[in-house]
Design a protein around this motif. Structure first.
Motif, PDB file in Angstrom:
ATOM      1  N   VAL A 118       0.915  -1.038   0.113  1.00  0.00           N
ATOM      2  CA  VAL A 118      -0.119  -0.031  -0.024  1.00  0.00           C
ATOM      3  C   VAL A 118       0.911   1.335   0.082  1.00  0.00           C
ATOM      4  N   PRO A 119       0.703   2.267  -0.959  1.00  0.00           N
ATOM      5  CA  PRO A 119       1.536   3.300  -0.887  1.00  0.00           C
ATOM      6  C   PRO A 119       1.267   4.069   0.325  1.00  0.00           C
ATOM      7  N   LYS A 120       2.619   4.709   0.709  1.00  0.00           N
ATOM      8  CA  LYS A 120       2.940   5.362   2.218  1.00  0.00           C
ATOM      9  C   LYS A 120       1.619   6.499   2.250  1.00  0.00           C
ATOM     10  N   GLY A 121       1.451   7.043   1.336  1.00  0.00           N
ATOM     11  CA  GLY A 121       0.502   8.157   1.558  1.00  0.00           C
ATOM     12  C   GLY A 121      -0.643   7.587   1.853  1.00  0.00           C
ATOM     13  N   VAL A 122      -1.242   6.505   1.390  1.00  0.00           N
ATOM     14  CA  VAL A 122      -2.864   5.866   1.740  1.00  0.00           C
ATOM     15  C   VAL A 122      -2.531   5.447   3.276  1.00  0.00           C
ATOM     16  N   VAL A 123      -1.562   4.856   3.498  1.00  0.00           N
ATOM     17  CA  VAL A 123      -1.358   4.420   4.932  1.00  0.00           C
ATOM     18  C   VAL A 123      -1.290   5.545   5.920  1.00  0.00           C
ATOM     19  N   ASP A 124      -0.809   6.795   5.547  1.00  0.00           N
ATOM     20  CA  ASP A 124      -0.420   7.815   6.468  1.00  0.00           C
ATOM     21  C   ASP A 124      -1.864   8.739   6.410  1.00  0.00           C
ATOM     22  N   ALA A 125      -2.570   8.604   5.383  1.00  0.00           N
ATOM     23  CA  ALA A 125      -3.900   9.378   5.495  1.00  0.00           C
ATOM     24  C   ALA A 125      -4.980   8.702   6.415  1.00  0.00           C
ATOM     25  N   ALA A 126      -4.751   7.273   6.059  1.00  0.00           N
ATOM     26  CA  ALA A 126      -5.925   6.381   7.113  1.00  0.00           C
ATOM     27  C   ALA A 126      -5.649   6.677   8.641  1.00  0.00           C
ATOM     28  N   ALA A 127      -4.299   6.707   8.754  1.00  0.00           N
ATOM     29  CA  ALA A 127      -3.660   6.773  10.301  1.00  0.00           C
ATOM     30  C   ALA A 127      -4.225   8.238  10.737  1.00  0.00           C
ATOM     31  N   GLN A 128      -3.839   9.119  10.015  1.00  0.00           N
ATOM     32  CA  GLN A 128      -4.173  10.694  10.268  1.00  0.00           C
ATOM     33  C   GLN A 128      -5.836  10.682  10.448  1.00  0.00           C
ATOM     34  N   GLN A 129      -6.792  10.264   9.382  1.00  0.00           N
ATOM     35  CA  GLN A 129      -8.137  10.465   9.866  1.00  0.00           C
ATOM     36  C   GLN A 129      -8.399   9.604  10.953  1.00  0.00           C
ATOM     37  N   MET A 130      -8.067   8.262  11.174  1.00  0.00           N
ATOM     38  CA  MET A 130      -8.531   7.553  12.451  1.00  0.00           C
ATOM     39  C   MET A 130      -8.036   8.449  13.688  1.00  0.00           C
ATOM     40  N   ALA A 131      -6.945   9.037  13.734  1.00  0.00           N
ATOM     41  CA  ALA A 131      -6.525   9.820  14.738  1.00  0.00           C
ATOM     42  C   ALA A 131      -7.434  11.107  14.919  1.00  0.00           C
ATOM     43  N   THR A 132      -7.752  11.799  14.112  1.00  0.00           N
ATOM     44  CA  THR A 132      -8.276  13.067  13.831  1.00  0.00           C
ATOM     45  C   THR A 132     -10.014  12.880  14.271  1.00  0.00           C
ATOM     46  N   LEU A 133     -10.669  12.047  13.519  1.00  0.00           N
ATOM     47  CA  LEU A 133     -11.991  11.933  13.310  1.00  0.00           C
ATOM     48  C   LEU A 133     -12.260  10.337  12.785  1.00  0.00           C
ATOM     49  N   PRO A 134     -12.430   9.373  13.181  1.00  0.00           N
ATOM     50  CA  PRO A 134     -12.343   8.076  12.854  1.00  0.00           C
ATOM     51  C   PRO A 134     -13.851   7.760  12.267  1.00  0.00           C
ATOM     52  N   PHE A 135     -14.877   8.620  12.772  1.00  0.00           N
ATOM     53  CA  PHE A 135     -16.012   8.277  12.238  1.00  0.00           C
ATOM     54  C   PHE A 135     -17.277   9.462  12.252  1.00  0.00           C
ATOM     55  N   VAL A 136     -17.862   9.742  11.558  1.00  0.00           N
ATOM     56  CA  VAL A 136     -18.993  10.529  11.630  1.00  0.00           C
ATOM     57  C   VAL A 136     -20.075  10.226  10.848  1.00  0.00           C
ATOM     58  N   TYR A 137     -21.201   9.976  11.408  1.00  0.00           N
ATOM     59  CA  TYR A 137     -22.380   9.516  10.415  1.00  0.00           C
ATOM     60  C   TYR A 137     -22.595  10.602   9.180  1.00  0.00           C
ATOM     61  N   GLY A 138     -23.058  10.192   7.936  1.00  0.00           N
ATOM     62  CA  GLY A 138     -22.924  11.109   6.965  1.00  0.00           C
ATOM     63  C   GLY A 138     -24.168  12.017   7.119  1.00  0.00           C
ATOM     64  N   GLY A 139     -24.915  12.007   7.840  1.00  0.00           N
ATOM     65  CA  GLY A 139     -26.113  12.810   7.611  1.00  0.00           C
ATOM     66  C   GLY A 139     -26.085  13.740   9.266  1.00  0.00           C
ATOM     67  N   ILE A 140     -25.104  13.368   9.736  1.00  0.00           N
ATOM     68  CA  ILE A 140     -24.781  14.451  11.118  1.00  0.00           C
ATOM     69  C   ILE A 140     -23.778  15.158  10.920  1.00  0.00           C
ATOM     70  N   GLY A 141     -22.528  14.975   9.937  1.00  0.00           N
ATOM     71  CA  GLY A 141     -21.541  15.775  10.080  1.00  0.00           C
ATOM     72  C   GLY A 141     -20.898  15.398   8.740  1.00  0.00           C
ATOM     73  N   ILE A 142     -20.235  16.659   8.041  1.00  0.00           N
ATOM     74  CA  ILE A 142     -19.413  16.338   6.762  1.00  0.00           C
ATOM     75  C   ILE A 142     -17.925  16.732   7.109  1.00  0.00           C
ATOM     76  N   THR A 143     -17.232  15.582   6.751  1.00  0.00           N
ATOM     77  CA  THR A 143     -15.654  15.832   6.760  1.00  0.00           C
ATOM     78  C   THR A 143     -15.139  16.486   5.634  1.00  0.00           C
ATOM     79  N   GLU A 144     -13.946  16.943   6.145  1.00  0.00           N
ATOM     80  CA  GLU A 144     -13.160  17.736   4.815  1.00  0.00           C
ATOM     81  C   GLU A 144     -12.763  16.600   3.985  1.00  0.00           C
ATOM     82  N   VAL A 145     -12.438  15.410   4.183  1.00  0.00           N
ATOM     83  CA  VAL A 145     -12.015  14.126   3.043  1.00  0.00           C
ATOM     84  C   VAL A 145     -13.222  14.034   2.466  1.00  0.00           C
ATOM     85  N   ARG A 146     -14.608  14.127   2.858  1.00  0.00           N
ATOM     86  CA  ARG A 146     -15.673  13.776   2.192  1.00  0.00           C
ATOM     87  C   ARG A 146     -16.032  14.791   1.041  1.00  0.00           C
ATOM     88  N   THR A 147     -15.692  16.149   1.364  1.00  0.00           N
ATOM     89  CA  THR A 147     -15.800  17.030   0.272  1.00  0.00           C
ATOM     90  C   THR A 147     -14.643  17.111  -0.802  1.00  0.00           C
TER      91      THR A 147
END
Length: 512
Positions: A118-147
């Motif tokens: 897996v490219p390092k950028g993919v691993v790092d992005a997953a780790a960063q998102q998990m550390a920052t905000l691992p989950f928000v329900y799509g109808g309750i909040g919109i994350t930057e990565v979704r946009t």
């Protein structure tokens, strides 16, 4: 007559005692066969669970699987005892717990498009998102990565296609597409092919045409099956028809079916741009253009399933781009969107459909739709595909890929024919009588078991959908690795030739 005073009193008494309603009858409940559900106890677990991953021995793994069985999916559960314990991957290779190397010849389920690094950028992005905000329900909040992912998808999708929803699997992406079509058109029927696979959820399973539909999706209403240009036992237009005549006959047959089903009842025609599990079927010239024209004529939506071939498999970003002038109304994709590093999919639609739902709900959803971690992985994966020109690389490797396919087809009498597009190919096997040696309702016989053993012995691993033999290695494969893979397959096909009764041709070398 007049009742006596005694009779009147008796009648009044009975009336008071007998209710005039419909009270329930008394009924004793069956006694429960009580079992301890351990509600008040703490579970006892194997202390070995707290050892790091990778520390269990082969014996430990095999014993656990025997004592604590799990189900398989498209094969009987007992098959888990003969599937290798894979420990790690490097590039296009996988390694089992005995140290044996396997070249991943079908990118798992045609999804691990970047292999097993897996490219390092993919691993790092997953780790960063998990550390920052691992989950928000799509109808309750919109994350930057979704946009950001949504903007990126809209930029790379052709024409006026726009990414709409982001489920977790190809089947769910198709469910969303089916719901879009039905809600947008107000119609219910979906036409799809017999030679197709769209997933195993209710509607996706009903849209599926192959044997997997038989396990419980046949009773779902609203789905109509049609023949695509590749039936098994006849040619559209007759045995001597040209390709152009066959295409026209196939389209005529489909239009007649549309008329018999009622054009105003049909929401969409749903198809894989290149049929995947059914044998890498590339539609002949004019056919997809004809489907588009029929959809336009009758107000039917064209839904293209890109789950298997989207994101570069065919040498184009999307498979439908191999058909000049064809733009679908709905596109579903998965697999390559994350290169299988995480469950992720997408359904896109035209701007007209997108606008339709601005003031009304889609009517489809799931808890993990637009999951932030999955979207972070997909976002970095797609950027990697763009930066490294993986799609162009697939197109550039295609001539070598097809040359290898052609050589094996010429060298092995068990091969009837082959098809290839980009880095996706398939051989069709026939027996010595020229017949199909394995129909859908039949179990694979001994010849295919011998071939599969040889396939593994020669260090290949992948999906098997007999009588088809798929070739779909990771798009990151090198020329040397590709040639090596075909050489391994060549040796396995020697075993299949022999098992089906073909005699080896003796090659005579002339001394010069």
């Amino acid at each position: 007559f007049e009742m006596s005073g005694i009779a009147n009193k008796a009648a009044a008494s009975f009336r008071r005692q007998a209710p005039r309603g419909a009270k329930s009858w008394g009924r004793s409940l069956p006694s429960i066969s009580a079992k301890n559900n351990f509600a008040d106890s703490n579970p006892e677990v194997d202390p070995a669970h707290f050892q790091p991953l990778g520390s269990w021995s082969s014996d430990k793994l095999n014993a656990s699987r025997k004592e604590h069985p799990f189900m398989m999916t498209w094969v009987p559960g007992a098959a888990r005892h003969v599937v290798p314990n894979m420990t790690h991957g490097e590039g296009v290779y996988l390694y089992d717990d005995q140290g044996k190397q396997y070249l991943d010849w079908t990118s798992q389920a045609v999804c691990a498009n970047l292999g097993h690094d897996v490219p390092k950028g993919v691993v790092d992005a997953a780790a960063q998102q998990m550390a920052t905000l691992p989950f928000v329900y799509g109808g309750i909040g919109i994350t930057e990565v979704r946009t950001r992912l949504n903007q990126l998808m809209s930029e790379i999708l052709p024409g006026d296609l726009r990414a709409a929803v982001y489920p977790s699997s190809g089947a769910e992406a198709n469910e969303a597409g089916i719901m879009m079509a039905r809600r947008f058109t107000g119609r219910q029927k979906i036409i799809s092919w017999y030679r197709s696979y769209h997933g195993a959820t209710a509607n996706a399973g009903a849209a599926t045409g192959d044997f997997r539909r038989w396990y419980g999706s046949d009773e779902v209403p609203g789905f109509v099956k049609a023949f695509n240009p590749f039936p098994l036992f006849f040619n559209h237009g007759g045995p001597n028809a040209t390709e152009e005549e066959s295409v026209q006959a196939a389209l005529n047959m489909l239009e007649e079916q549309i008329l018999n089903e009622g054009p105003d009842n049909i929401a969409s025609i749903m198809m894989e741009s290149v049929v995947g599990a059914g044998g890498c079927l590339v539609m002949p010239p004019g056919y997809m253009q004809g489907i588009r024209a029929l959809c336009d004529k009758y107000g039917i939506l064209m839904h293209v399933d890109e789950v298997m071939v989207g994101f570069g498999r065919t040498g184009k970003l999307f498979g439908f781009q191999n058909y000049e002038g064809v733009m679908p109304d709905i596109v579903s994709s998965a697999k390559g969107i994350s290169s299988a590093a995480i469950p992720m999919s997408m359904t896109a639609c035209s701007e007209e459909i997108m606008d339709f739902f601005e003031d009304k709900p889609l009517g489809w959803g799931s808890t993990y739709q637009a999951h932030p971690v999955a979207m972070a992985v997909a976002y970095e994966n797609i950027k990697y595909l763009i930066e490294k020109n993986i799609v162009g690389r697939s197109a550039n490797m295609a001539p070598l890929f097809e040359a290898c396919m052609q050589k094996l087809a010429n060298d092995h009498p068990c091969i009837k024919q082959y098809r290839a597009i980009g880095m996706f190919g398939c051989f069709d096997v026939h027996d010595m009588n020229g017949a199909n040696p394995k129909l859908q309702h039949e179990a694979a016989h001994a010849a295919f078991h011998k071939y599969k053993d040889a396939y593994l012995e020669n260090g290949l691993v992948g999906l098997h959908r007999y009588p088809h033999i798929h070739c779909a290695p990771p798009l990151s494969i090198s020329e040397e690795e590709l040639i090596d893979g075909f050489q391994r397959l060549d040796r396995a096909l020697d075993v299949l030739d022999d098992a089906l009764g073909y005699e080896k041709e003796v090659q005579l070398e002339t001394a010069i």
